[in-house]
Design an enzyme around this catalytic site. Sequence first.
Site, PDB file in Angstrom:
ATOM      1  N   GLY A   1       0.813  -1.213   0.000  1.00  9.79           N
ATOM      2  CA  GLY A   1       0.000   0.000   0.000  1.00  9.79           C
ATOM      3  C   GLY A   1       0.845   1.260   0.000  1.00  9.79           C
ATOM      4  O   GLY A   1       1.877   1.332   0.670  1.00  9.79           O
TER       5      GLY A   1
ATOM      6  N   GLY B   1      -0.651   4.390   0.568  1.00  5.98           N
ATOM      7  CA  GLY B   1      -1.433   5.451   1.196  1.00  5.98           C
ATOM      8  C   GLY B   1      -0.683   6.076   2.353  1.00  5.98           C
ATOM      9  O   GLY B   1       0.546   6.010   2.442  1.00  5.98           O
TER      10      GLY B   1
ATOM     11  N   VAL C   1      -1.601  -7.051  -4.933  1.00  7.83           N
ATOM     12  CA  VAL C   1      -1.265  -8.157  -4.035  1.00  7.83           C
ATOM     13  C   VAL C   1      -2.469  -9.083  -3.916  1.00  7.83           C
ATOM     14  O   VAL C   1      -3.559  -8.659  -3.520  1.00  7.83           O
ATOM     15  CB  VAL C   1      -0.838  -7.642  -2.647  1.00  7.83           C
ATOM     16  CG1 VAL C   1      -0.632  -8.817  -1.689  1.00  7.83           C
ATOM     17  CG2 VAL C   1       0.435  -6.819  -2.756  1.00  7.83           C
TER      18      VAL C   1
ATOM     19  N   GLU D   1     -19.171  17.199   3.042  1.00 10.10           N
ATOM     20  CA  GLU D   1     -18.323  18.003   2.163  1.00 10.10           C
ATOM     21  C   GLU D   1     -18.796  17.925   0.718  1.00 10.10           C
ATOM     22  O   GLU D   1     -18.839  18.936   0.006  1.00 10.10           O
ATOM     23  CB  GLU D   1     -16.869  17.531   2.296  1.00 10.10           C
ATOM     24  CG  GLU D   1     -16.268  17.872   3.652  1.00 10.10           C
ATOM     25  CD  GLU D   1     -14.945  17.183   3.926  1.00 10.10           C
ATOM     26  OE1 GLU D   1     -14.184  17.695   4.758  1.00 10.10           O
ATOM     27  OE2 GLU D   1     -14.679  16.113   3.331  1.00 10.10           O
TER      28      GLU D   1
ATOM     29  N   ASP E   1      -6.569   1.780   7.770  1.00  9.83           N
ATOM     30  CA  ASP E   1      -7.974   1.377   7.671  1.00  9.83           C
ATOM     31  C   ASP E   1      -8.183  -0.125   7.814  1.00  9.83           C
ATOM     32  O   ASP E   1      -9.292  -0.579   8.085  1.00  9.83           O
ATOM     33  CB  ASP E   1      -8.559   1.828   6.327  1.00  9.83           C
ATOM     34  CG  ASP E   1      -8.772   3.330   6.262  1.00  9.83           C
ATOM     35  OD1 ASP E   1      -8.830   3.956   7.333  1.00  9.83           O
ATOM     36  OD2 ASP E   1      -8.874   3.870   5.148  1.00  9.83           O
TER      37      ASP E   1
ATOM     38  N   GLN F   1      -4.681  10.243  10.313  1.00 16.15           N
ATOM     39  CA  GLN F   1      -3.787  10.290  11.466  1.00 16.15           C
ATOM     40  C   GLN F   1      -3.570   8.922  12.090  1.00 16.15           C
ATOM     41  O   GLN F   1      -2.468   8.602  12.557  1.00 16.15           O
ATOM     42  CB  GLN F   1      -4.329  11.264  12.505  1.00 16.15           C
ATOM     43  CG  GLN F   1      -3.848  12.684  12.329  1.00 16.15           C
ATOM     44  CD  GLN F   1      -2.320  12.766  12.315  1.00 16.15           C
ATOM     45  OE1 GLN F   1      -1.627  12.173  13.123  1.00 16.15           O
ATOM     46  NE2 GLN F   1      -1.804  13.504  11.357  1.00 16.15           N
TER      47      GLN F   1
END
Length: 463
Positions: free
Chosen positions: A21, A23, A89, A184, A322, A334
């Site tokens: 990953g 991210g 993966v 948003e 996550d 965070q």
Amino acid sequence: MSPQQEPTAQPPRRHRVVIIGSGFGGLNAAKKLKRADVDIKLIARTTHHLFQPLLYQVATGIISEGEIAPPTRVVLRKQRNVQVLLGNVTHIDLAGQCVVSELLGHTYQTPYDSLIVAAGAGQSYFGNDHFAEFAPGMKSIDDALELRGRILSAFEQAERSSDPERRAKLLTFTVVGAGPTGVEMAGQIAELAEHTLKGAFRHIDSTKARVILLDAAPAVLPPMGAKLGQRAAARLQKLGVEIQLGAMVTDVDRNGITVKDSDGTVRRIESACKVWSAGVSASRLGRDLAEQSRVELDRAGRVQVLPDLSIPGYPNVFVVGDMAAVEGVPGVAQGAIQGAKYVASTIKAELAGANPAEREPFQYFDKGSMATVSRFSAVAKIGPVEFSGFIAWLIWLVLHLAYLIGFKTKITTLLSWTVTFLSTRRGQLTITDQQAFARTRLEQLAELAAEAQGSAASAKVAS
């Protein structure tokens, strides 16, 4: 007797760290290991690091995708102990300490000594995956560009339509999920219609567009508390957003949404453009780990890791971001950043001789949560202190700028924000034909053809 050649000593192999990953978790783990005596292979499905909190701004034309998705190998180009690899993966072999990935039909095996799984999460449709065709989520650049195409295409199609019912359907935008992303997104679609596109059409009035925010919960922004949720809702309603709470979506199709209200009433919303922001589902790699170990998964498919973020029986395999279910750690950037840095520090310490049995548990420091509602208006909660309005918006702006990668990216994003927030103009409203019709291209074209035939028949009868 011929002389015997002395055997040459092989240089010791460096510790191999594989990161899955690119991210917030994967990238920060790699950067934290910059000066460590390790060889890192970072495997990801995309070539970029995505700043996911600003995806909604790509979808609504405020910034370009390049501003929030710098190439991962460019970000890490000066870090000589990292190799960035593109691939999907498909399997983690815990017994063999090997990661299996695929790229364009080719299969690759990457051995590891330490593994950091930071594969993130996708959109969850709660068992109704067929909803995705009609209501895209917002987890990738592709999602954001598709949504931009659908939103702007709806206005374009409405401008050409002579059918009042179809025009109303095209100008009804429905956002499912009243969390930060949904709030948003609804706010920006409303501002796009009310300000940016105002006066740009001749047959329709963009300010008459309906924006509906749906959620099965009884409040907006539940994690941020009732007070901030009410303030966000009030601001959205001032923008003209219709907020419908206690409304559970039971079906989604090309033409709209079926909703079941808390009182049991079932109703229909005709809406051509739908956005799904109602839930997340962890990477399927969590299931792969669970099938080979004693680790358990929660309802969202997240891995229930140990206090040191490793999995039971495999102290060299860590899960962050996550994908990890850690009590008190929300699924936000965070959490991934802090978890990744903790794991990287753990690996470095143990390479220096620390005892793995004496690891300190991961401690999450809550830096607060926030969401923008509209221009110059946001809500933020930092510890026990709550902010709303312009002050919260300034805090949001500064923090998001700080976390963007690269000086050039920060400057171009700030310029885009300045133009948008001060003038209401948006610089990223170009869409391609593919984006405009997206996954439902054939159906949309068939509907347009049917409408054209109907108009021609009416004209013939009238003559």
